[in-house]
Design a protein around this motif. Structure first.
Motif, mmCIF file in Angstrom:
data_model
loop_
_atom_site.group_PDB
_atom_site.id
_atom_site.type_symbol
_atom_site.label_atom_id
_atom_site.label_comp_id
_atom_site.label_asym_id
_atom_site.label_seq_id
_atom_site.Cartn_x
_atom_site.Cartn_y
_atom_site.Cartn_z
ATOM 1 N N GLY A 113 0.817 -1.205 0.000
ATOM 2 C CA GLY A 113 0.000 0.000 0.000
ATOM 3 C C GLY A 113 0.849 1.253 0.000
ATOM 4 N N LEU A 114 1.917 1.265 0.816
ATOM 5 C CA LEU A 114 2.812 2.425 0.875
ATOM 6 C C LEU A 114 3.468 2.683 -0.477
ATOM 7 N N VAL A 115 3.964 1.627 -1.092
ATOM 8 C CA VAL A 115 4.651 1.775 -2.381
ATOM 9 C C VAL A 115 3.679 2.218 -3.465
ATOM 10 N N SER A 163 2.933 5.813 -2.957
ATOM 11 C CA SER A 163 4.123 6.634 -3.145
ATOM 12 C C SER A 163 4.480 6.825 -4.613
ATOM 13 N N LEU A 164 4.301 5.788 -5.406
ATOM 14 C CA LEU A 164 4.732 5.862 -6.808
ATOM 15 C C LEU A 164 3.967 6.906 -7.609
ATOM 16 N N ARG A 165 2.847 7.361 -7.089
ATOM 17 C CA ARG A 165 2.102 8.419 -7.778
ATOM 18 C C ARG A 165 2.888 9.721 -7.803
ATOM 19 N N ARG A 166 3.845 9.881 -6.878
ATOM 20 C CA ARG A 166 4.641 11.102 -6.814
ATOM 21 C C ARG A 166 5.951 10.978 -7.571
ATOM 22 N N LEU A 167 6.195 9.826 -8.162
ATOM 23 C CA LEU A 167 7.456 9.612 -8.864
ATOM 24 C C LEU A 167 7.417 10.280 -10.231
ATOM 25 N N PRO A 180 9.346 3.119 -1.687
ATOM 26 C CA PRO A 180 10.009 2.393 -2.779
ATOM 27 C C PRO A 180 11.527 2.449 -2.697
ATOM 28 N N ALA A 181 12.077 3.534 -2.153
ATOM 29 C CA ALA A 181 13.536 3.635 -2.011
ATOM 30 C C ALA A 181 14.056 2.558 -1.070
ATOM 31 N N VAL A 182 13.370 2.363 0.050
ATOM 32 C CA VAL A 182 13.764 1.332 1.004
ATOM 33 C C VAL A 182 13.543 -0.059 0.409
ATOM 34 N N LEU A 183 12.423 -0.236 -0.271
ATOM 35 C CA LEU A 183 12.112 -1.527 -0.877
ATOM 36 C C LEU A 183 13.196 -1.965 -1.851
ATOM 37 N N VAL A 184 13.626 -1.071 -2.723
ATOM 38 C CA VAL A 184 14.666 -1.405 -3.700
ATOM 39 C C VAL A 184 15.963 -1.768 -2.994
ATOM 40 N N GLY A 185 16.337 -0.975 -1.981
ATOM 41 C CA GLY A 185 17.557 -1.253 -1.242
ATOM 42 C C GLY A 185 17.518 -2.609 -0.554
ATOM 43 N N LEU A 186 16.401 -2.913 0.090
ATOM 44 C CA LEU A 186 16.263 -4.192 0.789
ATOM 45 C C LEU A 186 16.258 -5.373 -0.178
ATOM 46 N N LEU A 187 15.594 -5.206 -1.316
ATOM 47 C CA LEU A 187 15.539 -6.272 -2.306
ATOM 48 C C LEU A 187 16.923 -6.602 -2.839
ATOM 49 N N LEU A 188 17.698 -5.578 -3.158
ATOM 50 C CA LEU A 188 19.048 -5.799 -3.666
ATOM 51 C C LEU A 188 19.942 -6.441 -2.606
ATOM 52 N N GLN A 189 19.782 -6.023 -1.359
ATOM 53 C CA GLN A 189 20.583 -6.620 -0.287
ATOM 54 C C GLN A 189 20.246 -8.096 -0.099
ATOM 55 N N ASN A 248 10.017 -5.756 6.632
ATOM 56 C CA ASN A 248 11.202 -4.917 6.788
ATOM 57 C C ASN A 248 11.022 -3.557 6.121
ATOM 58 N N THR A 249 10.389 -3.542 4.953
ATOM 59 C CA THR A 249 10.132 -2.274 4.267
ATOM 60 C C THR A 249 9.223 -1.383 5.106
ATOM 61 N N ALA A 250 8.140 -1.953 5.612
ATOM 62 C CA ALA A 250 7.214 -1.179 6.432
ATOM 63 C C ALA A 250 7.882 -0.702 7.711
ATOM 64 N N ASN A 251 8.650 -1.567 8.359
ATOM 65 C CA ASN A 251 9.291 -1.204 9.621
ATOM 66 C C ASN A 251 10.260 -0.043 9.477
ATOM 67 N N ILE A 252 10.972 -0.007 8.361
ATOM 68 C CA ILE A 252 11.974 1.042 8.167
ATOM 69 C C ILE A 252 11.372 2.298 7.553
ATOM 70 N N ALA A 253 10.543 2.143 6.530
ATOM 71 C CA ALA A 253 10.049 3.303 5.786
ATOM 72 C C ALA A 253 8.922 4.047 6.501
ATOM 73 N N LEU A 254 7.994 3.325 7.104
ATOM 74 C CA LEU A 254 6.806 3.968 7.669
ATOM 75 C C LEU A 254 7.139 5.013 8.731
ATOM 76 N N PRO A 255 7.996 4.736 9.729
ATOM 77 C CA PRO A 255 8.312 5.790 10.701
ATOM 78 C C PRO A 255 8.964 7.005 10.054
#
Length: 203
Positions: free
Chosen positions: A23-25, A28-32, A80-89, A104-111
């Motif tokens: 949902g967050l991603v 968010s992508l509407r602003r990209l 999406p920035a966190v998601l891409v980073g986590l996926l690559l890692q 992990n994406t929600a835990n890091i990005a949402l706050p």
């Protein structure tokens, strides 16, 4: 331990994480656009690199999240920035996990998104020194929020994780201080040399 590995969380928690992160991603992508893509890419790369460097703290380890800085600079695009980073890692280094990617994406990005939205108007109006102080507080609260969400995910998965979750929260205290200093310095510097880097970051 902001990167929860595979095989730790329960299926309902994993499913909830994917729903929240998705949902967050999606929102968010509407602003990209052409203006925001380079900024989001740079911060995603910074997150990817810095979070690979883990520092042992007690029974766990911590690493920079930069979520507060991302929340202030790119707002909802932190997701999406966190998601891409986590996926690559996860794919390149086996860091974290694929099944826990949503949590992990929600835990890091949402706050970072929430506190960034809260502090961004004041940071934009303030002079460099005060902006740095406010940004530091935003970063510290974002880290605290991530710590609470990680602990919550563990506790909801199994009552056996509750003692570990409590200890885990303590390990986030030095990270809060480190993130506050780094983010405060970065924002203060940007306010002096390139204030438009922080412009237009409303949620």
């Amino acid at each position: 331990m902001a990167h929860i590995p595979d095989g730790v969380l329960s299926v309902p928690v994993l499913a909830g994480g994917f729903v929240v992160a998705g949902g967050l991603v999606a929102v968010s992508l509407r602003r990209l656009d052409e203006r925001t893509i380079p900024r989001a890419a740079i911060l995603s790369a910074a997150f990817f690199v810095t979070s690979l460097v883990a520092v042992p703290v007690g029974p766990s380890s911590v690493h920079l999240l930069l979520s507060g800085l991302m929340g202030l600079m790119i707002g909802r695009l932190a997701a999406p920035a966190v998601l891409v980073g986590l996926l690559l890692q996860a794919v390149l280094f086996g860091f974290g996990g694929l099944t826990t990617l949503g949590v992990n994406t929600a835990n890091i990005a949402l706050p970072g998104i929430l506190f960034g939205a809260l502090f961004a108007p004041a940071v934009l109006r303030a002079e460099a020194g005060r902006a740095g102080l406010l940004a530091g507080i935003c970063a510290a609260l974002s880290v605290a929020g991530t710590g609470l969400l990680v602990a919550l995910a563990l506790a909801l998965s199994s009552s056996d994780y509750v003692p570990s979750a409590r200890i885990l929260l303590v390990t986030y205290l030095p990270l809060m201080a480190g993130e506050a200093l780094i983010t405060g310095f970065a924002v203060s510097f940007l306010k002096r040399v390139k204030p438009d880097a922080l412009a237009g970051v409303a949620p």
